[in-house]
Design an enzyme around this catalytic site. Structure first.
Site, PDB file in Angstrom:
ATOM      1  N   LEU A  41     -15.248 -47.865   0.319  1.00  0.00           N
ATOM      2  CA  LEU A  41     -13.890 -48.186  -0.102  1.00  0.00           C
ATOM      3  C   LEU A  41     -12.956 -47.166   0.533  1.00  0.00           C
ATOM      4  O   LEU A  41     -13.210 -45.965   0.459  1.00  0.00           O
ATOM      5  CB  LEU A  41     -13.748 -48.133  -1.621  1.00  0.00           C
ATOM      6  CG  LEU A  41     -14.152 -49.362  -2.436  1.00  0.00           C
ATOM      7  CD1 LEU A  41     -14.013 -49.057  -3.929  1.00  0.00           C
ATOM      8  CD2 LEU A  41     -13.322 -50.577  -2.068  1.00  0.00           C
ATOM      9  N   ASP A  42     -11.870 -47.642   1.148  1.00  0.00           N
ATOM     10  CA  ASP A  42     -10.892 -46.728   1.740  1.00  0.00           C
ATOM     11  C   ASP A  42     -10.275 -45.837   0.670  1.00  0.00           C
ATOM     12  O   ASP A  42     -10.246 -46.208  -0.515  1.00  0.00           O
ATOM     13  CB  ASP A  42      -9.784 -47.515   2.441  1.00  0.00           C
ATOM     14  CG  ASP A  42     -10.284 -48.236   3.680  1.00  0.00           C
ATOM     15  OD1 ASP A  42     -11.285 -47.782   4.256  1.00  0.00           O
ATOM     16  OD2 ASP A  42      -9.675 -49.252   4.055  1.00  0.00           O
ATOM     17  N   PRO A  43      -9.747 -44.672   1.054  1.00  0.00           N
ATOM     18  CA  PRO A  43      -9.146 -43.767   0.059  1.00  0.00           C
ATOM     19  C   PRO A  43      -8.042 -44.405  -0.779  1.00  0.00           C
ATOM     20  O   PRO A  43      -7.911 -44.102  -1.968  1.00  0.00           O
ATOM     21  CB  PRO A  43      -8.600 -42.622   0.925  1.00  0.00           C
ATOM     22  CG  PRO A  43      -9.512 -42.593   2.101  1.00  0.00           C
ATOM     23  CD  PRO A  43      -9.840 -44.026   2.381  1.00  0.00           C
TER      24      PRO A  43
END
Length: 290
Positions: A41-43
């Site tokens: 998951l992206d930040p």
């Protein structure tokens, strides 16, 4: 430790940050358990992040292949090199304002098996280097389209310029790219401003532990059976003798009616994945050390 953790990752943390936190806690308690995650998951994104602990790291690919559910929010009428708000978006001059009917009419083209170009700011590797690393060094990157499967897209809310979609998709789908391409089909541009992964297979956000407050006690309390990574496989009960044979790489007798099954011992623990061959059940993967 041998199992899975369903973590609700908060925005601002990387997936690796969550893995590192769990690994650190396990080491502090005297363990050396390997930890991996089943899908980055992206930040800026939040939601379900499944961690695989110990021998369950060998099931990461199984979890990655499960259907994923997202709620993505997109800002129409602007663009960004990263296709999200990680890089400050640039507004378009006098962009068209799509109607709700136009958006609904465009959605069917983005369901089923489609070709999708990943964002250049992504972890896709080019000659061993991540695409975003090359872009940040000033290189020009062109990524090839790849097939992904979108099971369904529904409009949750639309108040221009904000569009929120509920998405069900398969492995490898970039939600940023979906928003970018949908906007292009509508004659405009869009960036993803928020993303929540609400489920991976049977792992839902409603049942996830809070990623902002992971402690060793909560790791133990929320540990799922590794069998949860294999929800569709038939279970084969094992005797003690079966378990001993499998742990030594030997086949056992048993029903041969399934191309793959999960061998479970008398304590309900996953011992091995089994495949029929030459009239026997052979271990294709063993999870209990011999």
């Amino acid at each position: 430790m041998f199992g899975l953790l369903n973590v609700n990752k908060p925005p601002g943390l990387t997936s690796r940050d969550v893995v590192n936190r769990v690994q650190w806690l396990l080491r502090q308690s005297g363990g050396k358990t390997k930890v991996g995650h089943a899908g980055t998951l992206d930040p800026i994104a939040s939601g379900v992040l499944v961690l695989c602990l110990g021998p369950a790291t060998r099931l990461i690919e199984r979890v990655q292949q499960m259907e994923k559910r997202y709620v993505g929010t997109f800002r129409l009428g602007c663009t960004s090199p990263s296709d999200d708000i990680e890089i400050e978006p640039t507004p378009l001059d006098n962009p068209p304002i799509p109607t709700l009917d136009q958006i609904e009419a465009a959605l069917p083209a983005f369901t089923g098996r489609i070709e999708q170009v990943p964002p250049c700011y992504s972890a896709v590797k080019i000659a061993g280097k991540k695409s975003y690393e090359r872009v940040r060094r000033g290189e020009t990157v062109e990524l090839a389209a790849r097939p992904v499967h979108i099971y369904g897209v529904e409009i949750v809310r639309y108040e221009y310029p904000e569009l929120q979609l509920a998405i069900r998709c398969g492995s490898g789908t970039y939600i940023r790219s979906l928003g970018r391409d949908l906007a292009a089909a509508l004659g405009t541009s869009a960036v993803m401003s928020d993303l929540v992964r609400t489920a991976i297979g049977p792992f839902s956000i409603a049942d996830a532990m809070r990623g902002s407050s992971i402690e060793i006690e909560t790791v133990h309390q929320h540990l799922h059976s590794p069998l949860d990574a294999l929800p569709l496989l038939p279970r084969r009960p094992l005797t003690d003798e079966d378990e001993k044979l499998l742990r030594n790489g030997m086949p056992i007798d048993g029903p041969l009616d399934s191309p793959e099954s999960a061998g479970v011992n008398q304590h309900g623990a996953l011992v091995a994945l089994l495949a029929p061959k030459q009239g026997k059940l052979w271990p294709s993967r063993v999870f209990v050390a011999g």
